[in-house]
Design a protein around this motif. Sequence first.
Motif, PDB file in Angstrom:
ATOM      1  N   VAL A  61     -24.281  65.342  32.049  1.00  0.00           N
ATOM      2  CA  VAL A  61     -24.647  64.163  32.808  1.00  0.00           C
ATOM      3  C   VAL A  61     -24.926  64.553  34.254  1.00  0.00           C
ATOM      4  O   VAL A  61     -24.223  65.377  34.841  1.00  0.00           O
ATOM      5  CB  VAL A  61     -23.518  63.113  32.758  1.00  0.00           C
ATOM      6  CG1 VAL A  61     -23.844  61.946  33.666  1.00  0.00           C
ATOM      7  CG2 VAL A  61     -23.299  62.645  31.331  1.00  0.00           C
ATOM      8  N   PHE A  67     -26.065  58.801  32.454  1.00  0.00           N
ATOM      9  CA  PHE A  67     -25.041  58.354  31.508  1.00  0.00           C
ATOM     10  C   PHE A  67     -25.703  57.606  30.360  1.00  0.00           C
ATOM     11  O   PHE A  67     -26.663  56.885  30.543  1.00  0.00           O
ATOM     12  CB  PHE A  67     -24.037  57.433  32.199  1.00  0.00           C
ATOM     13  CG  PHE A  67     -23.151  58.137  33.177  1.00  0.00           C
ATOM     14  CD1 PHE A  67     -23.273  57.914  34.535  1.00  0.00           C
ATOM     15  CD2 PHE A  67     -22.178  59.032  32.742  1.00  0.00           C
ATOM     16  CE1 PHE A  67     -22.469  58.564  35.446  1.00  0.00           C
ATOM     17  CE2 PHE A  67     -21.367  59.689  33.641  1.00  0.00           C
ATOM     18  CZ  PHE A  67     -21.511  59.457  34.991  1.00  0.00           C
ATOM     19  N   ASN A  90     -19.801  51.861  28.605  1.00  0.00           N
ATOM     20  CA  ASN A  90     -19.550  52.778  29.710  1.00  0.00           C
ATOM     21  C   ASN A  90     -19.394  51.978  30.992  1.00  0.00           C
ATOM     22  O   ASN A  90     -20.342  51.355  31.453  1.00  0.00           O
ATOM     23  CB  ASN A  90     -20.709  53.765  29.827  1.00  0.00           C
ATOM     24  CG  ASN A  90     -20.332  55.016  30.573  1.00  0.00           C
ATOM     25  OD1 ASN A  90     -19.345  55.047  31.284  1.00  0.00           O
ATOM     26  ND2 ASN A  90     -21.128  56.056  30.427  1.00  0.00           N
ATOM     27  N   SER A 117     -18.747  57.725  36.014  1.00  0.00           N
ATOM     28  CA  SER A 117     -18.235  56.885  34.953  1.00  0.00           C
ATOM     29  C   SER A 117     -16.735  56.714  35.148  1.00  0.00           C
ATOM     30  O   SER A 117     -16.023  57.668  35.434  1.00  0.00           O
ATOM     31  CB  SER A 117     -18.521  57.519  33.588  1.00  0.00           C
ATOM     32  OG  SER A 117     -17.803  56.866  32.580  1.00  0.00           O
ATOM     33  N   SER A 138     -17.711  62.333  34.604  1.00  0.00           N
ATOM     34  CA  SER A 138     -18.438  63.583  34.503  1.00  0.00           C
ATOM     35  C   SER A 138     -18.264  64.352  35.809  1.00  0.00           C
ATOM     36  O   SER A 138     -17.468  63.955  36.666  1.00  0.00           O
ATOM     37  CB  SER A 138     -19.904  63.289  34.233  1.00  0.00           C
ATOM     38  OG  SER A 138     -20.647  64.482  34.109  1.00  0.00           O
TER      39      SER A 138
END
Length: 109
Positions: free
Chosen positions: A2, A26, A32, A92, A97
């Motif tokens: 990502v 993402f 998410n 996220s 990430s």
Amino acid sequence: QVQVAESGGGSVQAGGSLKLSCKHSFSIHTPNTLGWYRERELVASITLAGSTEYTDSVKGRFTISRDIAKSTLYLQMNNLKPEDSATYYCNSVSAPSDWGQGTQVTVSS
């Protein structure tokens, strides 16, 4: 892997506004929750359904939004205060990430 790319930071006087953007990769196919972080403090988050949450210090001043089609997260920052000065990152919340470079916000009194 990502990737995120934050932009929109700058220098403003207290009471001013900025709008941050985060272009990301993402997945849009899994639930998410995405968020904006001030350094490593989560200040705003938004779910795939559009539900938002804010830390108390920014409630009523910041608005988080997302354009799913453009894979972009936004943070509208109004009535900025010197204590808002920091590097802002997006990531996220539910599946973090690697951190991006962030975008610097400087608010002078």
